[in-house]
Motif scaffolding. Structure first.
Motif, mmCIF file in Angstrom:
data_model
loop_
_atom_site.group_PDB
_atom_site.id
_atom_site.type_symbol
_atom_site.label_atom_id
_atom_site.label_comp_id
_atom_site.label_asym_id
_atom_site.label_seq_id
_atom_site.Cartn_x
_atom_site.Cartn_y
_atom_site.Cartn_z
ATOM 1 N N PRO A 12 -11.268 38.812 -52.448
ATOM 2 C CA PRO A 12 -11.441 39.473 -53.747
ATOM 3 C C PRO A 12 -12.924 39.684 -54.053
ATOM 4 C CG PRO A 12 -10.601 37.225 -54.017
ATOM 5 C CD PRO A 12 -10.688 37.484 -52.544
ATOM 6 N N SER A 13 -13.232 40.637 -54.927
ATOM 7 C CA SER A 13 -14.636 40.952 -55.237
ATOM 8 C C SER A 13 -15.330 39.745 -55.871
ATOM 9 C CB SER A 13 -14.697 42.149 -56.186
ATOM 10 O OG SER A 13 -15.988 42.237 -56.740
ATOM 11 N N ALA A 14 -16.394 39.273 -55.218
ATOM 12 C CA ALA A 14 -17.111 38.086 -55.701
ATOM 13 C C ALA A 14 -17.864 38.386 -56.990
ATOM 14 C CB ALA A 14 -18.085 37.605 -54.633
ATOM 15 N N THR A 15 -18.365 39.613 -57.131
ATOM 16 C CA THR A 15 -19.109 39.954 -58.347
ATOM 17 C C THR A 15 -18.167 39.920 -59.548
ATOM 18 O OG1 THR A 15 -18.743 42.246 -57.667
ATOM 19 C CG2 THR A 15 -20.946 41.352 -57.340
ATOM 20 N N ILE A 16 -16.974 40.478 -59.350
ATOM 21 C CA ILE A 16 -16.005 40.486 -60.452
ATOM 22 C C ILE A 16 -15.531 39.050 -60.723
ATOM 23 C CG2 ILE A 16 -13.689 41.273 -61.135
ATOM 24 C CD1 ILE A 16 -14.285 43.924 -59.779
ATOM 25 N N ALA A 17 -15.364 38.239 -59.657
ATOM 26 C CA ALA A 17 -14.891 36.858 -59.835
ATOM 27 C C ALA A 17 -15.874 36.056 -60.696
ATOM 28 C CB ALA A 17 -14.709 36.196 -58.476
ATOM 29 N N ALA A 37 -23.301 40.071 -64.845
ATOM 30 C CA ALA A 37 -22.609 41.333 -65.129
ATOM 31 C C ALA A 37 -23.214 42.505 -64.372
ATOM 32 C CB ALA A 37 -22.657 41.613 -66.620
ATOM 33 N N GLY A 38 -22.342 43.281 -63.741
ATOM 34 C CA GLY A 38 -22.822 44.462 -63.018
ATOM 35 C C GLY A 38 -22.648 45.715 -63.837
ATOM 36 N N GLN A 39 -22.904 45.610 -65.139
ATOM 37 C CA GLN A 39 -22.754 46.818 -65.964
ATOM 38 C C GLN A 39 -23.734 46.791 -67.129
ATOM 39 O OE1 GLN A 39 -18.926 47.152 -67.837
ATOM 40 N NE2 GLN A 39 -18.744 44.947 -68.169
ATOM 41 N N ALA A 99 -16.966 55.321 -58.829
ATOM 42 C CA ALA A 99 -17.661 55.496 -57.548
ATOM 43 C C ALA A 99 -17.014 54.626 -56.471
ATOM 44 C CB ALA A 99 -19.135 55.124 -57.715
ATOM 45 N N LYS A 100 -16.404 53.531 -56.907
ATOM 46 C CA LYS A 100 -15.738 52.645 -55.950
ATOM 47 C C LYS A 100 -14.627 53.414 -55.228
ATOM 48 C CE LYS A 100 -15.322 48.018 -56.890
ATOM 49 N NZ LYS A 100 -14.842 46.885 -57.686
ATOM 50 N N GLN A 101 -13.864 54.187 -55.975
ATOM 51 C CA GLN A 101 -12.806 54.959 -55.307
ATOM 52 C C GLN A 101 -13.396 56.065 -54.441
ATOM 53 O OE1 GLN A 101 -9.945 57.214 -57.656
ATOM 54 N NE2 GLN A 101 -8.467 57.141 -55.977
ATOM 55 N N TYR A 123 -25.968 43.832 -48.941
ATOM 56 C CA TYR A 123 -25.161 45.017 -49.252
ATOM 57 C C TYR A 123 -24.404 44.780 -50.543
ATOM 58 C CZ TYR A 123 -22.145 41.641 -46.902
ATOM 59 O OH TYR A 123 -21.528 40.477 -46.531
ATOM 60 N N TRP A 124 -23.923 45.877 -51.123
ATOM 61 C CA TRP A 124 -23.014 45.701 -52.261
ATOM 62 C C TRP A 124 -21.712 45.128 -51.711
ATOM 63 C CZ3 TRP A 124 -19.005 49.271 -54.535
ATOM 64 C CH2 TRP A 124 -18.444 48.677 -55.692
ATOM 65 N N THR A 125 -21.222 44.143 -52.421
ATOM 66 C CA THR A 125 -20.165 43.266 -51.923
ATOM 67 C C THR A 125 -18.896 43.984 -51.421
ATOM 68 O OG1 THR A 125 -19.074 41.197 -52.504
ATOM 69 C CG2 THR A 125 -19.138 42.844 -54.231
ATOM 70 N N SER A 173 -30.938 49.837 -54.796
ATOM 71 C CA SER A 173 -29.997 48.916 -54.178
ATOM 72 C C SER A 173 -29.351 47.953 -55.171
ATOM 73 C CB SER A 173 -30.737 48.105 -53.104
ATOM 74 O OG SER A 173 -30.082 46.887 -52.859
ATOM 75 N N ASN A 174 -28.060 47.793 -55.028
ATOM 76 C CA ASN A 174 -27.370 46.631 -55.572
ATOM 77 C C ASN A 174 -27.148 45.751 -54.341
ATOM 78 O OD1 ASN A 174 -25.732 44.750 -56.735
ATOM 79 N ND2 ASN A 174 -24.069 46.149 -57.278
ATOM 80 N N PRO A 175 -27.723 44.569 -54.214
ATOM 81 C CA PRO A 175 -28.179 43.666 -55.269
ATOM 82 C C PRO A 175 -29.696 43.559 -55.479
ATOM 83 C CG PRO A 175 -27.946 42.437 -53.244
ATOM 84 C CD PRO A 175 -27.636 43.870 -52.914
ATOM 85 N N SER A 238 -20.813 55.715 -64.325
ATOM 86 C CA SER A 238 -20.662 54.322 -64.758
ATOM 87 C C SER A 238 -21.955 53.678 -65.242
ATOM 88 C CB SER A 238 -20.104 53.479 -63.615
ATOM 89 O OG SER A 238 -18.810 53.912 -63.288
ATOM 90 N N LYS A 239 -23.008 53.786 -64.451
ATOM 91 C CA LYS A 239 -24.196 52.972 -64.736
ATOM 92 C C LYS A 239 -25.174 53.681 -65.663
ATOM 93 C CE LYS A 239 -22.311 50.246 -61.730
ATOM 94 N NZ LYS A 239 -21.990 48.851 -61.680
ATOM 95 N N ALA A 240 -25.663 54.867 -65.255
ATOM 96 C CA ALA A 240 -26.716 55.522 -66.041
ATOM 97 C C ALA A 240 -26.222 55.926 -67.429
ATOM 98 C CB ALA A 240 -27.251 56.736 -65.295
ATOM 99 N N PHE A 328 -30.447 47.328 -62.316
ATOM 100 C CA PHE A 328 -30.786 46.276 -63.301
ATOM 101 C C PHE A 328 -30.534 44.896 -62.728
ATOM 102 C CE2 PHE A 328 -27.054 48.854 -64.709
ATOM 103 C CZ PHE A 328 -26.045 48.034 -64.217
ATOM 104 N N TYR A 329 -30.947 44.728 -61.464
ATOM 105 C CA TYR A 329 -30.762 43.445 -60.785
ATOM 106 C C TYR A 329 -32.079 42.932 -60.228
ATOM 107 C CZ TYR A 329 -26.019 45.387 -60.563
ATOM 108 O OH TYR A 329 -24.802 45.953 -60.866
ATOM 109 N N MET A 330 -32.173 41.591 -60.141
ATOM 110 C CA MET A 330 -33.256 40.972 -59.374
ATOM 111 C C MET A 330 -32.601 40.077 -58.329
ATOM 112 S SD MET A 330 -36.145 38.190 -60.429
ATOM 113 C CE MET A 330 -37.479 39.247 -60.975
ATOM 114 N N VAL A 372 -29.998 34.609 -54.800
ATOM 115 C CA VAL A 372 -28.990 34.797 -55.849
ATOM 116 C C VAL A 372 -29.320 36.095 -56.594
ATOM 117 C CG1 VAL A 372 -28.497 32.342 -56.192
ATOM 118 C CG2 VAL A 372 -30.294 33.425 -57.561
ATOM 119 N N ARG A 373 -28.309 36.715 -57.181
ATOM 120 C CA ARG A 373 -28.556 37.945 -57.937
ATOM 121 C C ARG A 373 -28.517 37.671 -59.432
ATOM 122 N NH1 ARG A 373 -24.442 42.995 -58.428
ATOM 123 N NH2 ARG A 373 -23.677 41.677 -60.111
ATOM 124 N N LEU A 374 -29.546 38.155 -60.131
ATOM 125 C CA LEU A 374 -29.586 38.079 -61.595
ATOM 126 C C LEU A 374 -29.433 39.491 -62.130
ATOM 127 C CD1 LEU A 374 -31.671 35.831 -60.448
ATOM 128 C CD2 LEU A 374 -32.651 35.887 -62.734
#
Ligand code: PMP
Ligand code: GLU
Length: 398
Positions: A12-17, A37-39, A99-101, A123-125, A173-175, A238-240, A328-330, A372-374
């Motif tokens: 399962p998606s770790a970011t969502i988990a 949060a990725g949003q 975009a995921k689909q 990479y993005w998960t 890039s995400n992450p 989604s993001k911008a 919006f990640y570090m 780790v991703r912030l």
């Protein structure tokens, strides 16, 4: 219970988990700061939401053509044409439920058993999971830390073999928030063209960019048709536009390829939600208004990025990070804190969440356990509080 071979390796998606866990703990009354949060934390601009509501009122409650309403595909093609400086056909646009689909349509349609798809680490998960779902094989390529974990053509060559059919990556890039410069991107474009490898460029964060000279990051669209081999551009609102819940993304490719994506989508979800298409239409047709909204949100992200960079340097000395130029990640290197009691990024995040209530995503979810991703899609106060807590926790460990 027996499940199919298709999902044997599925995770399962770790970011969502992590963000689900953070929300649950918060609901239970725990004092949690969610940096997972990725949003965007902003609401969708009201005039865009109103266009969705108006779409419903005007009868936009039925199916649309699978690749999207013609007017929306035209509006997207118009935006892309302006960027490319040459006319791009709406026939190349396929609108999807996020975009995921769009990414999954591309991966599933282009790759299958016996094919290898190169994926830059980190990479993005979801990328490797999508490749595995298509029963193709992910081939991981690590970017060097001297180049902000970005890849070069030489890195790709080191793992290239005849089974390689594709290469997928995100810029910004995400992450990490790292952004490929035009010339770095040009090298990857040339590499893929020369080997006839599909290039999947995920540019969902393209308009959240802090670099000089342009309001958006370098893109595949900056390259002429003659410079490009087989390629698919992935983007969406989604993001911008702060529209994650509306579920609208799109792909742009040659029209023949787009037809295949659309045929695949016709058997999975049909069209993206019709009211959401009306909202996206408003976003893409009203360029000046959208640019203003993106600029305002972008300024907030830049201010928070600057704040976070300053705080990490001050309060977490000895912790290296990739300087974020977009998204919006570090991506914070935690190697100096790892040891017998905290051996990896998952344990690090677990302890930080349990002991000081800060939710971060372990780097292992992105293929690099040293980080780790912030997410800094949250208020200045919470960013400040969170780094203070992490710094306090680390002080107790030493
Ligand atoms: N690509 C990347 C790099 C992302 O971070 C995300 C975020 N979920 C997506 C694609 C998917 O976006 P969407 O919400 O439009 O499906
Ligand atoms: N893309 C976001 C993230 O990386 C949202 C979560 C997801 O779709 O995985 O956190």
């Amino acid at each position: 219970m027996r499940f199919s071979e298709n999902i044997r390796l599925l995770q399962p998606s770790a970011t969502i988990a992590v963000s689900t866990l953070a929300k649950r703990l918060k609901a239970e009354g725990r004092d949690i700061i969610d940096l997972s949060a990725g949003q965007p934390d902003f609401d969708t601009p009201t005039w865009i939401s109103d266009a969705g509501v108006e779409g419903i009122r005007q009868g936009g409650t039925r199916y649309t053509p699978v690749p999207g309403m013609p007017r929306l595909r035209e509006a997207i093609a118009e935006v892309l044409s302006t960027r490319a400086g040459r006319p791009l056909s709406p026939d190349g646009v396929v609108v999807s439920s996020g975009a995921k689909q769009s990414l999954f349509n591309a991966v599933f349609s282009l790759f299958g058993p016996g094919d290898k798809v190169l994926i830059g680490t980190p990479y993005w998960t979801s990328y490797p999971q999508m490749v595995v779902l298509a029963r193709a094989e992910p081939g991981f390529v690590a970017g060097s830390s001297e180049r902000d974990l970005k890849l070069t053509a030489a890195d790709l060559d080191a793992v290239y073999d005849d089974s390689v059919r594709g290469f997928m990556f995100s810029t910004p890039s995400n992450p990490t928030g790292a952004v490929y410069t035009r010339s770095e991107l040009g090298d990857l474009v040339a590499w893929a063209r020369e080997r006839n490898v599909w290039l999947l460029s995920d540019e969902i964060y393209r308009e959240i960019y802090f670099g000089e000279g342009s309001s958006s990051a370098p893109s595949l669209l900056d390259f002429g048709a003659d410079e490009m081999g087989p390629a698919v551009l992935i983007d969406g609102v989604s993001k911008a536009y702060a529209m994650t819940g509306w579920r609208i993304g799109f792909s742009y490719s040659d029209a023949d390829v787009a037809k295949k994506f659309s045929a695949f989508q016709s058997h999975t979800t049909s069209n993206a939600a019709t009211p959401s298409q009306f909202a996206a239409l408003a976003a893409y047709e009203n360029r000046a208004r959208s640019a203003e909204a993106i600029r305002e949100m972008g300024q907030a992200f830049r201010r928070r990025r600057d704040l976070l960079v300053r705080l990490v340097k001050e309060k977490l000395p000895g912790f290296d990070f990739v300087k974020p130029e977009g998204a919006f990640y570090m991506f914070l290197n935690i190697e100096s804190a790892l040891g017998a009691s905290m051996p990896d990024s998952s344990e690090f995040c677990k302890r930080i969440l349990e002991e000081v209530g800060v939710a971060l995503v372990p780097g292992v979810a992105f293929g690099d356990d040293r980080y780790v991703r912030l997410s800094y899609a949250t208020s200045d106060e919470l960013i400040e509080d969170a780094i203070g807590r992490v710094s306090g926790f680390l002080g107790q460990q030493s």
